[in-house]
Write an enzyme that holds these catalytic residues in place. Structure first.
Site, PDB file in Angstrom:
ATOM      1  N   GLU A  17      68.089  44.995  24.049  1.00  4.02           N
ATOM      2  CA  GLU A  17      67.615  45.170  22.544  1.00  4.02           C
ATOM      3  C   GLU A  17      66.347  46.000  22.411  1.00  4.02           C
ATOM      4  O   GLU A  17      65.221  45.546  24.004  1.00  4.02           O
ATOM      5  CB  GLU A  17      67.379  43.718  21.793  1.00  4.02           C
ATOM      6  CG  GLU A  17      68.962  43.018  21.339  1.00  4.02           C
ATOM      7  CD  GLU A  17      70.238  44.003  20.741  1.00  4.02           C
ATOM      8  OE1 GLU A  17      69.694  44.310  20.115  1.00  4.02           O
ATOM      9  OE2 GLU A  17      71.189  43.962  20.597  1.00  4.02           O
ATOM     10  N   ASP A  48      75.679  39.716  23.169  1.00  2.00           N
ATOM     11  CA  ASP A  48      76.342  41.223  23.804  1.00  2.00           C
ATOM     12  C   ASP A  48      77.149  40.691  25.020  1.00  2.00           C
ATOM     13  O   ASP A  48      78.280  41.869  24.827  1.00  2.00           O
ATOM     14  CB  ASP A  48      75.921  41.875  23.159  1.00  2.00           C
ATOM     15  CG  ASP A  48      75.459  42.031  21.536  1.00  2.00           C
ATOM     16  OD1 ASP A  48      75.713  40.718  21.163  1.00  2.00           O
ATOM     17  OD2 ASP A  48      74.648  43.097  20.780  1.00  2.00           O
ATOM     18  N   HIS A  67      67.930  42.104  15.097  1.00  2.00           N
ATOM     19  CA  HIS A  67      67.988  41.482  16.494  1.00  2.00           C
ATOM     20  C   HIS A  67      67.260  40.257  16.489  1.00  2.00           C
ATOM     21  O   HIS A  67      67.175  39.361  16.505  1.00  2.00           O
ATOM     22  CB  HIS A  67      67.607  41.945  17.781  1.00  2.00           C
ATOM     23  CG  HIS A  67      66.391  42.713  17.637  1.00  2.00           C
ATOM     24  ND1 HIS A  67      65.386  42.477  17.223  1.00  2.00           N
ATOM     25  CD2 HIS A  67      66.435  43.994  18.036  1.00  2.00           C
ATOM     26  CE1 HIS A  67      64.898  43.033  17.584  1.00  2.00           C
ATOM     27  NE2 HIS A  67      65.099  44.110  17.936  1.00  2.00           N
ATOM     28  N   ASP A  74      73.011  44.560  28.469  1.00  2.00           N
ATOM     29  CA  ASP A  74      72.766  44.827  27.108  1.00  2.00           C
ATOM     30  C   ASP A  74      71.378  44.878  27.194  1.00  2.00           C
ATOM     31  O   ASP A  74      71.305  43.690  27.389  1.00  2.00           O
ATOM     32  CB  ASP A  74      73.703  44.254  25.885  1.00  2.00           C
ATOM     33  CG  ASP A  74      73.547  44.891  24.842  1.00  2.00           C
ATOM     34  OD1 ASP A  74      73.369  45.879  24.542  1.00  2.00           O
ATOM     35  OD2 ASP A  74      72.736  43.980  23.818  1.00  2.00           O
ATOM     36  N   HIS A  96      72.427  41.053  17.203  1.00  2.00           N
ATOM     37  CA  HIS A  96      73.059  41.421  18.055  1.00  2.00           C
ATOM     38  C   HIS A  96      71.854  40.338  18.991  1.00  2.00           C
ATOM     39  O   HIS A  96      70.651  40.085  18.770  1.00  2.00           O
ATOM     40  CB  HIS A  96      72.261  43.229  17.828  1.00  2.00           C
ATOM     41  CG  HIS A  96      72.988  43.445  17.445  1.00  2.00           C
ATOM     42  ND1 HIS A  96      73.703  44.663  18.264  1.00  2.00           N
ATOM     43  CD2 HIS A  96      73.531  43.942  15.921  1.00  2.00           C
ATOM     44  CE1 HIS A  96      74.424  45.589  17.294  1.00  2.00           C
ATOM     45  NE2 HIS A  96      74.784  44.640  16.208  1.00  2.00           N
TER      46      HIS A  96
END
Length: 229
Positions: free
Chosen positions: A9, A155, A57, A7, A150
């Site tokens: 961000e 995640d 985030h 994942d 997040h």
């Protein structure tokens, strides 16, 4: 088989409009089981963080200012990924950013074929149902209570659990060798639970049975136990 549940961000939605990656997290799976090995890196995007992205985030300018820029971590990241499959939720988004960052450095691009999109898997398996990571956690009773914001590594860890459930559980491909063997060196068959040919003897003692009967008798004729038995 090595897979990486990954994942990212970012500062926004479009690298071609100046958005950058600010965090990468990945969890390693071998034969669809977590190994405990992870990759995690915060990245200085070399630009200001938009408030909308910060609300998602929580990674702000002050926190990221002293983190390495993507150029400094790019080769290390590629060395971790190698040519193994990357399991990503909404893979086109993350791959777009990863390849933009790598492209600006004239480095090796990651082919889209190397990514496995769990969003697409979920939509195919549960057509018409919500397929966000949070929705899938609710469907599979996966605890994501720590996900107030997040975060790429968190995640990824949650997505690893979701991915295994999408495949049918922690050991979706479990097979047991045929104990009888064969002339060709043995065969494999999918294991299925079945009733024992001879039931196991009861482990309840006579004393326990009498005590239970006496307890139920005290409950009267309307006791639920009496109606079920």
């Amino acid at each position: 088989m090595r897979e990486l549940v990954l994942d990212t961000e970012t500062t926004g939605f479009d690298p071609q409009q100046g958005d950058r990656i600010v965090e990468i997290g990945a969890v390693e799976l071998i034969n669809q089981m977590p190994t405990g090995r992870t990759y995690h890196q915060y990245i200085n995007p070399e630009r200001a963080m938009p408030d909308d992205a910060f609300q998602v985030h929580g990674l702000g300018d002050d926190f990221l200012r002293n983190k390495p820029v993507f150029k400094q971590i790019a080769q290390e990241f590629l060395d971790f990924v190698k040519d193994d499959t990357m399991v990503i939720h909404n893979a086109s988004f993350d791959m777009k950013f990863l390849n933009a960052e790598l492209g600006w450095l004239n480095m090796k691009q990651l082919p889209m074929e190397q990514a496995l999109d769990t969003l697409a898997i979920a939509r195919k398996r549960f057509p018409g149902s919500p397929a966000s990571l949070d929705a899938l956690c609710r469907r599979f009773n996966i605890d994501n209570s720590n996900r107030t914001l997040h975060g790429a590594l968190l995640d990824s860890e949650i997505l690893a659990e979701v991915y295994l459930e999408l495949l049918g559980g922690r050991q979706p491909g479990l097979v047991l060798a045929n104990s009888g063997g064969s002339a060709s060196g043995g065969s494999e068959e999918t294991w299925r639970a079945s009733k024992r040919p001879t039931p196991l003897p009861s482990r309840i003692t006579e004393k326990e049975t009498k005590a239970h009967t006496a307890f139920v008798d005290k409950l009267g004729e309307d006791a639920l136990w009496s109606k079920l038995n």
